[in-house]
Design a protein around this motif. Structure first.
Motif, PDB file in Angstrom:
ATOM      1  N   LEU A  70       8.065  15.427  -6.854  1.00  0.00           N
ATOM      2  CA  LEU A  70       9.142  16.040  -6.082  1.00  0.00           C
ATOM      3  C   LEU A  70       8.689  17.370  -5.503  1.00  0.00           C
ATOM      4  CD1 LEU A  70      12.365  15.357  -8.193  1.00  0.00           C
ATOM      5  CD2 LEU A  70      11.166  13.881  -6.565  1.00  0.00           C
ATOM      6  N   GLU A  85      14.556  15.852 -11.833  1.00  0.00           N
ATOM      7  CA  GLU A  85      13.611  14.739 -11.888  1.00  0.00           C
ATOM      8  C   GLU A  85      14.182  13.527 -11.154  1.00  0.00           C
ATOM      9  OE1 GLU A  85      12.609  13.898 -15.929  1.00  0.00           O
ATOM     10  OE2 GLU A  85      11.626  15.838 -16.260  1.00  0.00           O
ATOM     11  N   TYR A  86      13.312  12.840 -10.453  1.00  0.00           N
ATOM     12  CA  TYR A  86      13.693  11.579  -9.805  1.00  0.00           C
ATOM     13  C   TYR A  86      12.416  10.770  -9.602  1.00  0.00           C
ATOM     14  CZ  TYR A  86      16.306   8.243  -7.044  1.00  0.00           C
ATOM     15  OH  TYR A  86      16.909   7.092  -6.605  1.00  0.00           O
ATOM     16  N   ALA A  88      11.174   8.010  -8.668  1.00  0.00           N
ATOM     17  CA  ALA A  88      11.104   6.792  -7.856  1.00  0.00           C
ATOM     18  C   ALA A  88       9.666   6.545  -7.401  1.00  0.00           C
ATOM     19  CB  ALA A  88      12.021   6.910  -6.646  1.00  0.00           C
ATOM     20  N   HIS A 119      13.705  17.351  -0.820  1.00  0.00           N
ATOM     21  CA  HIS A 119      15.075  17.257  -1.329  1.00  0.00           C
ATOM     22  C   HIS A 119      16.000  16.465  -0.408  1.00  0.00           C
ATOM     23  CE1 HIS A 119      15.977  20.773   1.312  1.00  0.00           C
ATOM     24  NE2 HIS A 119      17.233  20.436   1.174  1.00  0.00           N
ATOM     25  N   PHE A 122      15.444  13.210  -2.550  1.00  0.00           N
ATOM     26  CA  PHE A 122      15.850  13.042  -3.943  1.00  0.00           C
ATOM     27  C   PHE A 122      17.276  13.511  -4.241  1.00  0.00           C
ATOM     28  CE2 PHE A 122      13.359  17.103  -4.246  1.00  0.00           C
ATOM     29  CZ  PHE A 122      14.293  17.939  -4.857  1.00  0.00           C
ATOM     30  N   LYS A 126      19.427  10.495  -5.869  1.00  0.00           N
ATOM     31  CA  LYS A 126      19.761  10.706  -7.283  1.00  0.00           C
ATOM     32  C   LYS A 126      21.254  10.510  -7.511  1.00  0.00           C
ATOM     33  CE  LYS A 126      18.929  13.920 -11.137  1.00  0.00           C
ATOM     34  NZ  LYS A 126      18.080  13.002 -11.932  1.00  0.00           N
ATOM     35  N   PRO A 130      20.917   6.695  -9.365  1.00  0.00           N
ATOM     36  CA  PRO A 130      20.373   7.607 -10.374  1.00  0.00           C
ATOM     37  C   PRO A 130      19.265   7.030 -11.241  1.00  0.00           C
ATOM     38  CG  PRO A 130      22.592   6.871 -10.978  1.00  0.00           C
ATOM     39  CD  PRO A 130      22.363   6.426  -9.572  1.00  0.00           C
ATOM     40  N   ALA A 132      16.623   5.654 -10.257  1.00  0.00           N
ATOM     41  CA  ALA A 132      15.337   5.840  -9.563  1.00  0.00           C
ATOM     42  C   ALA A 132      14.474   4.583  -9.623  1.00  0.00           C
ATOM     43  CB  ALA A 132      14.577   7.037 -10.148  1.00  0.00           C
TER      44      ALA A 132
END
Length: 223
Positions: A70, A85-86, A88, A119, A122, A126, A130, A132
């Motif tokens: 990210l 956190e994400y 994916a 951003h 994400f 998210k 959520p 991911a």
């Protein structure tokens, strides 16, 4: 603009003010509710192509990393904003496919193996997904910000034959931060006037496709 039936759903949405939608900022409650509702109303995609307002390049760049991290491309927010956190995944094969398609349409592009998810990606994902668990490929805007070039880019992406693919344009229709800070009432009126013009330009059944394209190309004539 017509799109291949195989492409799936296409959304243009606001991702809010920086990381605030994920920081319990009450001004974003409606946005959170709407994004969650959209995710329930459409079929869950197998893959997402996302064009973020926060990535511009001289030629179209396509994020080809398989495991991007990210990019916290904002500043001045609480410490927790830098620990979101994400996880994916990316999709290198799809990124290459997009690059090949753009090349066939006469649009220069390059694969990017270094950039991470910003951003504009994400924050909304998210909220909507959520877990991911959907691979995502980001595509940049052109730094020229030439409207006709972006219409051509959208038309090219519409020819992508990929089943159950969600395409998202993530940003704001109005982003005059100086106006928002110094004269919120006036900027809100300007925002609404421009937004109404944009909705009419994109969705009016009275306009021909050529008239629609001309209005969007000449967007600086809008209120």
């Amino acid at each position: 603009m017509k799109v291949s039936e195989q492409t799936g759903n296409i959304l243009y949405l606001s991702h809010g003010g920086g990381p605030l939608p994920l920081l319990n900022d009450g001004r974003h409650d409606e946005m959170l509710s709407v994004l969650k509702r959209i995710a329930l109303q459409i079929r869950k995609p197998d893959v997402i192509i996302l064009i973020s307002a926060h990535w511009e390049a001289e030629q179209v760049n396509i994020l080809a990393q398989e495991e991007p991290e990210l990019l916290y491309d904002y500043y001045g927010f609480p410490e927790e904003a830098y620990h979101i956190e994400y996880p994916a995944k990316g999709d290198e094969a799809l990124a290459k496919n997009i690059g090949q398609l753009l090349s066939e349409e006469g649009i220069e592009s390059q694969l990017d193996y270094r950039r991470d998810f910003d951003h504009g990606m994400f924050i909304p994902l998210k909220i909507m997904y959520p877990d991911a668990d959907i691979p995502c490929v980001q595509v940049s805007l052109l730094s020229s910000l030439n409207a006709e070039e972006h219409i051509n880019l959208g038309r090219a992406l519409g020819k992508l034959e990929r089943e159950n693919c969600l395409v998202i344009g993530s940003g704001f229709s109005f982003h005059n931060m100086n106006a928002l800070m110094h004269d919120p009432a006036m900027s809100n009126g300007n925002n609404i006037a421009f937004e109404n013009w944009l909705i009419e330009s994109c969705s009016s059944k009275v306009l021909s496709e050529e008239e629609r394209k001309t209005r969007l190309i000449e967007w600086e004539k809008a209120p």
